[in-house]
Design a protein around this motif. Structure first.
Motif, PDB file in Angstrom:
ATOM      1  N   THR A  27      31.024  39.077  48.803  1.00 56.08           N
ATOM      2  CA  THR A  27      30.933  39.141  47.346  1.00 56.08           C
ATOM      3  C   THR A  27      32.279  38.820  46.703  1.00 56.08           C
ATOM      4  OG1 THR A  27      29.172  40.789  47.474  1.00 56.08           O
ATOM      5  CG2 THR A  27      30.399  40.670  45.409  1.00 56.08           C
ATOM      6  N   HIS A  67      34.576  38.911  43.045  1.00 57.82           N
ATOM      7  CA  HIS A  67      34.721  39.565  41.746  1.00 57.82           C
ATOM      8  C   HIS A  67      35.638  38.737  40.844  1.00 57.82           C
ATOM      9  CE1 HIS A  67      33.019  43.625  42.802  1.00 57.82           C
ATOM     10  NE2 HIS A  67      33.199  43.108  44.001  1.00 57.82           N
ATOM     11  N   TYR A 105      33.649  42.278  33.503  1.00 59.61           N
ATOM     12  CA  TYR A 105      33.748  42.178  34.956  1.00 59.61           C
ATOM     13  C   TYR A 105      32.507  41.466  35.499  1.00 59.61           C
ATOM     14  CZ  TYR A 105      37.380  45.614  34.163  1.00 59.61           C
ATOM     15  OH  TYR A 105      38.495  46.268  33.694  1.00 59.61           O
ATOM     16  N   ARG A 149      30.506  39.969  39.051  1.00 56.29           N
ATOM     17  CA  ARG A 149      30.384  40.038  40.502  1.00 56.29           C
ATOM     18  C   ARG A 149      29.324  39.035  40.943  1.00 56.29           C
ATOM     19  NH1 ARG A 149      28.726  45.697  42.568  1.00 56.29           N
ATOM     20  NH2 ARG A 149      26.645  44.999  41.957  1.00 56.29           N
ATOM     21  N   THR A 174      32.829  48.684  40.618  1.00 58.98           N
ATOM     22  CA  THR A 174      33.146  49.360  41.882  1.00 58.98           C
ATOM     23  C   THR A 174      32.940  50.858  41.790  1.00 58.98           C
ATOM     24  OG1 THR A 174      35.468  49.452  41.183  1.00 58.98           O
ATOM     25  CG2 THR A 174      34.816  47.617  42.596  1.00 58.98           C
ATOM     26  N   GLN A 211      28.675  50.770  37.170  1.00 61.71           N
ATOM     27  CA  GLN A 211      27.735  49.750  37.587  1.00 61.71           C
ATOM     28  C   GLN A 211      26.390  49.885  36.880  1.00 61.71           C
ATOM     29  OE1 GLN A 211      27.636  48.582  41.797  1.00 61.71           O
ATOM     30  NE2 GLN A 211      29.238  50.081  42.165  1.00 61.71           N
ATOM     31  N   GLN A 267      39.644  42.949  45.025  1.00 63.05           N
ATOM     32  CA  GLN A 267      38.329  43.447  45.409  1.00 63.05           C
ATOM     33  C   GLN A 267      37.834  42.861  46.732  1.00 63.05           C
ATOM     34  OE1 GLN A 267      36.925  45.917  43.806  1.00 63.05           O
ATOM     35  NE2 GLN A 267      38.546  45.902  42.279  1.00 63.05           N
TER      36      GLN A 267
END
Length: 203
Positions: A69, A71, A96, A98, A118, A122, A172
């Motif tokens: 993943t 970020h 943010y 992802r 994180t 979320q 991240q």
């Protein structure tokens, strides 16, 4: 002893580092720029719209396709110039992002949140699934009327500068990848632009 899953993750990271080390720095950051930036002053606050143009660095795309993943962070600052000291930050906003690949469905998933993805924030994230990587990147490249400050934070008649930044958040990445990624051109994706607004919201 570490669980089998943890060993598998560690081996995957080390394999990625070894593979990218062999490939070298074949492709650098590539094209990356903010092609459009507009700020509106409204009764509700300051709204930012922008268009980004970028290609994913080679190692970033490779890592995504291997299931790692990625970020990204979009930030905006509203600054008031001070001749006697450093500029004063009047407002700050962040978004943010992802991005991940789901091998079983061969689809891409993009989460966007006003809080870091994180922790407990979320739950505020918006998620969208795409069939193609290009479509997911296209969604990341469009910023439409994003509220970056309340009207009370920035008086309409005050001249200010809005600074916008977008980039990959290397912090991240899994720890083994962080060690090999920092400072390498195949991992670099950063861009920024500033827009000065005169009193009343006019550029």
């Amino acid at each position: 002893m570490p669980r089998a899953g943890a060993w598998h993750w560690c081996l995957l990271c080390l394999l990625c580092l070894w593979t990218w080390g062999l490939c070298g720095e074949a492709r650098a950051q590539g094209h990356a720029e903010i092609t459009q930036m507009q700020v509106e002053r409204t009764p509700e606050g300051m709204l930012l719209s922008a268009a980004l143009a970028f290609d994913l660095p080679e190692h970033v795309e490779d890592a995504l396709r291997k299931g790692i993943t990625m970020h990204f962070v979009l930030q905006a600052q509203v600054l008031r110039e001070r001749w006697y000291w450093s500029d004063l930050e009047m407002a700050h906003a962040a978004r943010y992002l992802r991005l991940s690949y789901q091998p079983l469905t061969r689809r891409w998933r993009l989460h966007i949140s006003p809080e870091p993805l994180t922790g407990p924030g979320q739950g505020l994230a918006l998620a969208q699934t795409y069939d193609e990587l290009a479509d997911a990147i296209g969604a990341m490249q469009r910023v439409a009327r994003w509220k970056i400050a309340d009207s009370a934070q920035v008086p309409e008649d005050l001249p200010v500068t809005v600074q916008m930044r977008f980039g990959l958040d290397l912090s991240q990445l899994p720890r083994p990848l962080q060690i090999g990624a920092f400072g390498r051109s195949g991992w670099i994706l950063q861009m920024s632009q500033s827009l000065r607004l005169a009193g009343g919201g006019l550029p």
